[in-house]
Write a protein that holds these residues in place. Structure first.
Motif, PDB file in Angstrom:
ATOM      1  N   SER A 181       0.974  57.672 -10.773  1.00 15.24           N
ATOM      2  CA  SER A 181       2.207  56.965 -11.134  1.00 15.24           C
ATOM      3  C   SER A 181       2.682  56.104  -9.965  1.00 15.24           C
ATOM      4  O   SER A 181       2.588  56.490  -8.800  1.00 15.24           O
ATOM      5  N   SER A 210       6.008  53.484  -9.331  1.00 22.97           N
ATOM      6  CA  SER A 210       7.221  52.860  -9.849  1.00 22.97           C
ATOM      7  C   SER A 210       7.555  51.569  -9.108  1.00 22.97           C
ATOM      8  O   SER A 210       7.777  50.531  -9.721  1.00 22.97           O
ATOM      9  N   PRO A 247       2.352  57.965 -21.242  1.00 21.99           N
ATOM     10  CA  PRO A 247       3.427  58.963 -21.244  1.00 21.99           C
ATOM     11  C   PRO A 247       3.701  59.487 -19.843  1.00 21.99           C
ATOM     12  O   PRO A 247       2.787  59.620 -19.023  1.00 21.99           O
ATOM     13  N   HIS A 248       4.940  59.773 -19.573  1.00 18.90           N
ATOM     14  CA  HIS A 248       5.345  60.220 -18.248  1.00 18.90           C
ATOM     15  C   HIS A 248       4.697  61.559 -17.918  1.00 18.90           C
ATOM     16  O   HIS A 248       4.529  62.423 -18.778  1.00 18.90           O
ATOM     17  N   TRP A 249       4.348  61.736 -16.634  1.00 17.39           N
ATOM     18  CA  TRP A 249       3.682  62.955 -16.195  1.00 17.39           C
ATOM     19  C   TRP A 249       4.550  64.208 -16.359  1.00 17.39           C
ATOM     20  O   TRP A 249       4.029  65.328 -16.392  1.00 17.39           O
ATOM     21  N   ASP A 250       5.881  64.034 -16.484  1.00 15.72           N
ATOM     22  CA  ASP A 250       6.745  65.211 -16.615  1.00 15.72           C
ATOM     23  C   ASP A 250       6.829  65.733 -18.048  1.00 15.72           C
ATOM     24  O   ASP A 250       7.534  66.696 -18.323  1.00 15.72           O
ATOM     25  N   SER A 290       8.044  64.201 -20.663  1.00 19.04           N
ATOM     26  CA  SER A 290       9.144  63.657 -21.448  1.00 19.04           C
ATOM     27  C   SER A 290       8.655  62.508 -22.331  1.00 19.04           C
ATOM     28  O   SER A 290       7.523  62.058 -22.219  1.00 19.04           O
ATOM     29  N   ARG A 292       9.650  59.463 -22.314  1.00 24.51           N
ATOM     30  CA  ARG A 292       9.633  58.156 -21.651  1.00 24.51           C
ATOM     31  C   ARG A 292       8.232  57.821 -21.142  1.00 24.51           C
ATOM     32  O   ARG A 292       7.373  58.693 -21.003  1.00 24.51           O
ATOM     33  N   ALA A 293       8.018  56.534 -20.888  1.00 25.00           N
ATOM     34  CA  ALA A 293       6.729  56.074 -20.373  1.00 25.00           C
ATOM     35  C   ALA A 293       6.808  55.886 -18.858  1.00 25.00           C
ATOM     36  O   ALA A 293       7.896  55.836 -18.271  1.00 25.00           O
ATOM     37  N   ALA A 294       5.655  55.799 -18.230  1.00 23.51           N
ATOM     38  CA  ALA A 294       5.585  55.574 -16.791  1.00 23.51           C
ATOM     39  C   ALA A 294       4.444  54.608 -16.506  1.00 23.51           C
ATOM     40  O   ALA A 294       3.523  54.455 -17.304  1.00 23.51           O
ATOM     41  N   THR A 295       4.521  53.951 -15.360  1.00 23.46           N
ATOM     42  CA  THR A 295       3.463  53.022 -14.951  1.00 23.46           C
ATOM     43  C   THR A 295       2.482  53.765 -14.047  1.00 23.46           C
ATOM     44  O   THR A 295       2.876  54.488 -13.130  1.00 23.46           O
ATOM     45  N   TYR A 296       1.199  53.566 -14.315  1.00 24.12           N
ATOM     46  CA  TYR A 296       0.128  54.211 -13.557  1.00 24.12           C
ATOM     47  C   TYR A 296      -0.831  53.158 -13.030  1.00 24.12           C
ATOM     48  O   TYR A 296      -1.090  52.157 -13.702  1.00 24.12           O
TER      49      TYR A 296
END
Length: 270
Positions: A50, A52, A90-93, A95, A97-101
């Motif tokens: 990830s 940000s 998908p977010h690593w946690d 949830s 929400r999405a995340a950038t990798y």
């Protein structure tokens, strides 16, 4: 095989600091051992992490370092090269929400208990980057060459120390060191892909009835027919389990017939 980028592949490249806090994100030891085995064999070890900050600026061929934060010893534990465009997942946690990798090929990694201490270089090149808490902060250009030189020195010493430990007599080797050496030799490089397959096609929870574990960081890929017995790393032969139930399956405390789990009669289900 993916191309591994090095500084000479671009006339100018940037360096970024990624973050890893073991208190929040579980990086399975078997995956780290697989990464180390690939590095020692001179093969690329592909991954994604990830990012940000600066995810719109990062380019293929840029350098990335992974800084361990949180409790215990802190500092850089891995480094690699950006291998592709930033992606959304998908977010690593766990949830919604999405995340950038950012896709990475790791080329150096040390034991998590032996990170590279950033305190000396932070004094040479004062900057908020060394303690910054955004994954993807850009490392000042005037510090990149010295950081790389010191990191490679630390990585080389760590490899030599590990090789020296592997050469000692059995009587003087600790059980942890002995298991570590065997694990590296027997690393299953397909395990990461197997887990990804299950995460994409299974309900994101431990499949044992009543188990509340649904955190992605704790879900492991388990073989119904063991990998050591030739069991396929396939959807039909795979289960998502928490670490406790994965271990219970491996040691025979629990069985699975394709539809249901059955506990050994001498065991109190948990």
């Amino acid at each position: 095989m993916a191309t591994t980028f090095h500084p000479e592949h671009r006339s100018a490249y940037a360096s970024y600091m990624l973050l890893w806090n073991p208190d929040y994100f579980f990086w399975p030891e078997d995956e780290r051992l697989e990464t180390l085995a690939s590095i020692e064999a001179g093969e690329p070890s592909e991954a994604q992490w990830s990012m940000s900050a600066n995810h719109r600026q990062v380019q293929v061929g840029d350098r990335v370092y992974l800084r361990k934060t949180g409790q215990g010893d802190r500092g850089i534990v891995a480094a690699g090269w950006v291998q592709g465009e930033v992606i959304m997942q998908p977010h690593w946690d766990g949830s919604a929400r999405a995340a950038t990798y950012v896709p990475i090929s790791w080329d150096s990694l040390v034991d998590v208990d032996n990170p590279f201490n950033l305190e000396p270089i932070s004094q040479q090149f004062p900057s908020g980057i060394w303690r910054g808490m955004q994954s993807g902060m850009r490392i000042p250009d005037d510090a990149t060459q010295e950081l790389e030189r010191q990191w490679q020195g630390h990585f080389g010493r760590a490899l030599r120390q590990e090789q020296n430990r592997d050469d000692v007599d059995h009587d003087s080797a600790s059980p942890i060191e002995r298991r570590y050496a065997v694990s590296v030799i027997r690393a299953r490089r397909h395990q990461k892909s197997f887990r990804a397959l299950l995460l994409q096609n299974r309900e994101l929870k431990c499949q044992v009835d009543g188990c509340p574990i649904c955190d992605l960081r704790l879900l492991e890929a388990a073989h119904i027919v063991p990998d050591s017995d030739g069991g396929a790393s396939s959807l039909d032969n795979g289960l998502l389990l928490c670490p406790n139930h994965h271990r219970a399956l491996d040691v025979g405390l629990i069985d699975y017939d394709g539809d249901e789990f059955f506990w050994n009669e001498e065991v109190e289900p948990f």
